[in-house]
Design a protein around this motif. Structure first.
Motif, PDB file in Angstrom:
ATOM      1  N   GLU A  17      22.014  59.743 -43.754  1.00 35.79           N
ATOM      2  CA  GLU A  17      21.985  59.946 -42.307  1.00 35.79           C
ATOM      3  C   GLU A  17      22.668  58.791 -41.580  1.00 35.79           C
ATOM      4  O   GLU A  17      23.342  58.999 -40.578  1.00 35.79           O
ATOM      5  N   TYR A  18      22.499  57.585 -42.122  1.00 35.05           N
ATOM      6  CA  TYR A  18      23.143  56.438 -41.493  1.00 35.05           C
ATOM      7  C   TYR A  18      24.664  56.579 -41.529  1.00 35.05           C
ATOM      8  O   TYR A  18      25.354  56.342 -40.528  1.00 35.05           O
ATOM      9  N   ILE A  19      25.197  56.997 -42.678  1.00 33.87           N
ATOM     10  CA  ILE A  19      26.654  57.193 -42.804  1.00 33.87           C
ATOM     11  C   ILE A  19      27.123  58.246 -41.806  1.00 33.87           C
ATOM     12  O   ILE A  19      28.134  58.102 -41.119  1.00 33.87           O
ATOM     13  N   ARG A  20      26.327  59.330 -41.700  1.00 39.57           N
ATOM     14  CA  ARG A  20      26.696  60.397 -40.760  1.00 39.57           C
ATOM     15  C   ARG A  20      26.680  59.884 -39.321  1.00 39.57           C
ATOM     16  O   ARG A  20      27.556  60.220 -38.515  1.00 39.57           O
ATOM     17  N   ALA A  21      25.661  59.080 -39.000  1.00 42.21           N
ATOM     18  CA  ALA A  21      25.557  58.542 -37.638  1.00 42.21           C
ATOM     19  C   ALA A  21      26.732  57.618 -37.338  1.00 42.21           C
ATOM     20  O   ALA A  21      27.301  57.647 -36.242  1.00 42.21           O
ATOM     21  N   LEU A  22      27.120  56.815 -38.355  1.00 47.98           N
ATOM     22  CA  LEU A  22      28.251  55.900 -38.183  1.00 47.98           C
ATOM     23  C   LEU A  22      29.534  56.690 -37.923  1.00 47.98           C
ATOM     24  O   LEU A  22      30.299  56.383 -37.002  1.00 47.98           O
ATOM     25  N   ASN A  23      29.740  57.753 -38.713  1.00 50.39           N
ATOM     26  CA  ASN A  23      30.938  58.576 -38.520  1.00 50.39           C
ATOM     27  C   ASN A  23      30.924  59.267 -37.161  1.00 50.39           C
ATOM     28  O   ASN A  23      31.955  59.368 -36.496  1.00 50.39           O
ATOM     29  N   ALA A  24      29.737  59.743 -36.753  1.00 52.04           N
ATOM     30  CA  ALA A  24      29.629  60.426 -35.456  1.00 52.04           C
ATOM     31  C   ALA A  24      29.965  59.464 -34.326  1.00 52.04           C
ATOM     32  O   ALA A  24      30.665  59.818 -33.376  1.00 52.04           O
ATOM     33  N   THR A  25      29.488  58.211 -34.438  1.00 47.25           N
ATOM     34  CA  THR A  25      29.761  57.213 -33.394  1.00 47.25           C
ATOM     35  C   THR A  25      31.245  56.884 -33.335  1.00 47.25           C
ATOM     36  O   THR A  25      31.834  56.766 -32.258  1.00 47.25           O
ATOM     37  N   LYS A  26      31.871  56.751 -34.531  1.00 49.21           N
ATOM     38  CA  LYS A  26      33.308  56.454 -34.563  1.00 49.21           C
ATOM     39  C   LYS A  26      34.108  57.601 -33.960  1.00 49.21           C
ATOM     40  O   LYS A  26      35.036  57.383 -33.182  1.00 49.21           O
ATOM     41  N   LEU A  27      33.709  58.835 -34.307  1.00 49.79           N
ATOM     42  CA  LEU A  27      34.438  59.995 -33.789  1.00 49.79           C
ATOM     43  C   LEU A  27      34.282  60.111 -32.280  1.00 49.79           C
ATOM     44  O   LEU A  27      35.213  60.510 -31.582  1.00 49.79           O
ATOM     45  N   ALA A 346      25.611  73.240 -32.612  1.00 49.75           N
ATOM     46  CA  ALA A 346      24.583  72.723 -33.524  1.00 49.75           C
ATOM     47  C   ALA A 346      25.009  71.374 -34.088  1.00 49.75           C
ATOM     48  O   ALA A 346      24.214  70.422 -34.139  1.00 49.75           O
ATOM     49  N   ALA A 347      26.280  71.281 -34.481  1.00 52.32           N
ATOM     50  CA  ALA A 347      26.783  70.021 -35.053  1.00 52.32           C
ATOM     51  C   ALA A 347      26.727  68.907 -34.005  1.00 52.32           C
ATOM     52  O   ALA A 347      26.345  67.765 -34.306  1.00 52.32           O
ATOM     53  N   MET A 348      27.098  69.238 -32.748  1.00 48.79           N
ATOM     54  CA  MET A 348      27.073  68.219 -31.697  1.00 48.79           C
ATOM     55  C   MET A 348      25.656  67.728 -31.426  1.00 48.79           C
ATOM     56  O   MET A 348      25.418  66.525 -31.278  1.00 48.79           O
ATOM     57  N   ASN A 349      24.712  68.677 -31.377  1.00 47.26           N
ATOM     58  CA  ASN A 349      23.311  68.282 -31.137  1.00 47.26           C
ATOM     59  C   ASN A 349      22.786  67.404 -32.266  1.00 47.26           C
ATOM     60  O   ASN A 349      22.078  66.422 -32.036  1.00 47.26           O
ATOM     61  N   TYR A 350      23.152  67.778 -33.497  1.00 52.06           N
ATOM     62  CA  TYR A 350      22.712  67.006 -34.673  1.00 52.06           C
ATOM     63  C   TYR A 350      23.292  65.592 -34.610  1.00 52.06           C
ATOM     64  O   TYR A 350      22.578  64.601 -34.788  1.00 52.06           O
ATOM     65  N   GLU A 356      21.177  58.746 -31.569  1.00 56.66           N
ATOM     66  CA  GLU A 356      19.978  58.209 -30.906  1.00 56.66           C
ATOM     67  C   GLU A 356      19.062  57.519 -31.905  1.00 56.66           C
ATOM     68  O   GLU A 356      18.469  56.485 -31.625  1.00 56.66           O
ATOM     69  N   LYS A 357      18.961  58.119 -33.105  1.00 60.54           N
ATOM     70  CA  LYS A 357      18.052  57.571 -34.111  1.00 60.54           C
ATOM     71  C   LYS A 357      18.503  56.181 -34.569  1.00 60.54           C
ATOM     72  O   LYS A 357      17.692  55.283 -34.770  1.00 60.54           O
ATOM     73  N   PHE A 358      19.830  56.011 -34.726  1.00 57.95           N
ATOM     74  CA  PHE A 358      20.340  54.749 -35.264  1.00 57.95           C
ATOM     75  C   PHE A 358      20.980  53.865 -34.192  1.00 57.95           C
ATOM     76  O   PHE A 358      21.743  52.960 -34.516  1.00 57.95           O
ATOM     77  N   GLN A 359      20.667  54.124 -32.895  1.00 55.11           N
ATOM     78  CA  GLN A 359      21.432  53.453 -31.847  1.00 55.11           C
ATOM     79  C   GLN A 359      21.273  51.929 -31.831  1.00 55.11           C
ATOM     80  O   GLN A 359      22.146  51.222 -31.341  1.00 55.11           O
ATOM     81  N   PHE A 360      20.168  51.411 -32.398  1.00 50.13           N
ATOM     82  CA  PHE A 360      19.968  49.958 -32.340  1.00 50.13           C
ATOM     83  C   PHE A 360      20.447  49.247 -33.602  1.00 50.13           C
ATOM     84  O   PHE A 360      20.294  48.036 -33.732  1.00 50.13           O
ATOM     85  N   HIS A 361      21.015  49.996 -34.529  1.00 46.17           N
ATOM     86  CA  HIS A 361      21.561  49.366 -35.727  1.00 46.17           C
ATOM     87  C   HIS A 361      22.815  48.587 -35.326  1.00 46.17           C
ATOM     88  O   HIS A 361      23.672  49.106 -34.623  1.00 46.17           O
ATOM     89  N   PRO A 362      22.932  47.305 -35.757  1.00 48.99           N
ATOM     90  CA  PRO A 362      24.000  46.455 -35.218  1.00 48.99           C
ATOM     91  C   PRO A 362      25.406  47.051 -35.311  1.00 48.99           C
ATOM     92  O   PRO A 362      26.179  47.008 -34.365  1.00 48.99           O
ATOM     93  N   GLN A 363      25.738  47.622 -36.472  1.00 48.53           N
ATOM     94  CA  GLN A 363      27.085  48.171 -36.677  1.00 48.53           C
ATOM     95  C   GLN A 363      27.381  49.303 -35.692  1.00 48.53           C
ATOM     96  O   GLN A 363      28.419  49.334 -35.035  1.00 48.53           O
ATOM     97  N   ILE A 364      26.421  50.234 -35.585  1.00 47.64           N
ATOM     98  CA  ILE A 364      26.610  51.411 -34.732  1.00 47.64           C
ATOM     99  C   ILE A 364      26.611  50.999 -33.265  1.00 47.64           C
ATOM    100  O   ILE A 364      27.414  51.476 -32.471  1.00 47.64           O
ATOM    101  N   ARG A 365      25.741  50.059 -32.934  1.00 53.26           N
ATOM    102  CA  ARG A 365      25.658  49.597 -31.550  1.00 53.26           C
ATOM    103  C   ARG A 365      26.976  48.941 -31.121  1.00 53.26           C
ATOM    104  O   ARG A 365      27.472  49.138 -30.020  1.00 53.26           O
TER     105      ARG A 365
END
Length: 422
Positions: A17-27, A346-350, A356-365
């Motif tokens: 999930e972290y990898i997915r969140a990172l990719n979503a943030t980059k995209l 559905a993909a956008m909501n996910y 939101e779940k990983f928003q405070f992780h330093p890399q993603i932030r």
């Protein structure tokens, strides 16, 4: 897709999930292209804008040469031009039913115009013209009744049928730059004057209620369309202040990010965010409850932004600036416009939930917060950071070398308030 929810079968769930969140943030940063188009046609700086209360695609703009244009946003072109005033168009507002609109200008007149274009062969004439004694600097219409307010040397409340004001409200002796009706408690008005006051009035009592004096002048204010008591003021000291009108002693929030005077502010229809226009040639979007902006928009050609509006469908932002252009932006920079397939939704909501779940992780932030800024703004931010640090250090030293309790701690919120007068 069938899925077994037994946690023993998903040992690396968080890592994936972290990898997915990172990719979503980059995209999200890759697809962040907020600028949509520029509406050009004015021959002088755009000084004020107004939204149509019933039609999403209609917007009105007034320029410094007295010209008013009505735009169709779907076609992105001007549908009508009126030479309304001599000199600046200082303010404009649409009537609550959308059949007509009002303009005020430097020629001391208030004019009411039809929203529809004149018939073939008809002259472009105002319905009513009111000649005042002084220059009017702003106007706003009541949200439910045929009443409007103008400001100049004082706040005047007008009935649409009469040529003299119903009542005049004044407190202090300085020119008032903007006046706004509360959209929920429709009898309340707020105004800001050049003697650093924000004054609140009640139309039923025909008296001012109370005023708050800040350390610098307020240029504009806007009421929250969802919470009756909350309003935000755009100040000359680079900050915006969100106040609760019941407790003016200290603002609910100080929004700091601009590096020059803030000239205009407008709320989104959800009441959760607002957009501000500044002299530093950028516009910023702030969440109501956060001290820093979530987004900053700028272009190379955009000069000092004088007026800004958030459209009533919560999707777009319009800003009018010095160099004669009105620009249309997306309120959500990376949002995809047009029809979305169910799987896309559905993909956008996910992806949104993952971010939101990983928003405070330093890399993603770090990736989510990074913005490219023009060099001038970047340098000014740096300079102000140094100045702020110096002030803080000076205060700490003074406290350290003084008698305990003689240098009081003043919070950032209370620092800018001079007094509240009831």
């Amino acid at each position: 897709v069938p899925r077994n929810y037994d946690p023993a079968l998903h040992p690396f769930e968080v890592a994936r999930e972290y990898i997915r969140a990172l990719n979503a943030t980059k995209l999200e940063r890759v697809f962040a292209k907020p600028f949509l188009s520029s509406l050009d046609g004015h021959r002088d700086g755009v000084n004020c804008m107004a939204k149509h209360p019933k039609s999403l695609s209609t917007v009105l703009s007034g320029a410094c040469d007295g010209e008013v244009k009505i735009w169709n946003l779907t076609k992105r072109q001007c549908i009508r031009t009126i030479q309304a005033h001599e000199g600046f168009v200082r303010g404009m507002c649409a009537r609550f039913c959308g059949t007509s609109f009002f303009t005020v200008g430097d020629d001391k007149t208030v004019k009411q115009w039809k929203m529809e274009s004149p018939e073939y062969g008809e002259e472009e004439e105002p319905i009513h013209t009111i000649l005042g004694k002084t220059v009017y600097t702003g106007i706003d219409h009541h949200w439910k009744e045929p009443v409007f307010a103008t400001c100049g040397h004082q706040v005047d409340i007008w009935d649409e049928q009469r040529t003299s004001p119903k009542c005049s409200l004044t407190w202090g002796f300085d020119s008032i730059s903007s006046v706004k009706f509360n959209p929920i408690e429709t009898y309340l008005l707020g105004s800001c004057a050049s003697d650093r006051n924000i004054v609140l009035y009640d139309m039923r009592k025909s008296t001012p209620l109370k005023k708050v004096i800040l350390s610098m002048r307020t240029n504009a204010l806007c009421w929250n369309p969802m919470e009756a008591f909350i309003f935000t003021a755009a100040n000359e000291d680079y900050n915006l202040y969100t106040f609760d009108m019941r407790f003016l002693e200290s603002p609910v929030m100080v929004h700091m990010d601009h590096v020059s005077a803030v000239l205009d502010v407008d709320y989104s229809p959800t009441g959760k965010e607002f957009v501000s226009a500044s002299f530093d040639k950028s516009i910023r979007i702030f969440p109501v409850d956060k001290g820093h902006s979530r987004e900053v928009y700028h272009t190379k050609r955009m000069q000092h932004v004088i007026t800004v509006k958030w459209t009533s469908d919560n999707k777009y932002i319009l800003c009018g600036s010095d160099e004669m252009n009105i620009r249309l932006w997306k309120a959500n920079a990376s949002e995809k416009l047009g029809v979305l397939a169910p799987r896309e939704k559905a993909a956008m909501n996910y992806n949104q939930k993952l971010k939101e779940k990983f928003q405070f992780h330093p890399q993603i932030r770090r990736i989510a917060q990074h913005r490219h800024l023009p060099k001038s703004i970047y340098c000014q931010i740096k300079e102000q950071r140094i100045m702020r640090e110096a002030r803080r250090r000076k205060e700490l030293n003074r406290r350290k070398h003084s008698k305990p309790g003689s240098v009081p701690l003043v919070s950032e919120r209370k620092k800018h308030i001079v007094a509240v007068v009831k």
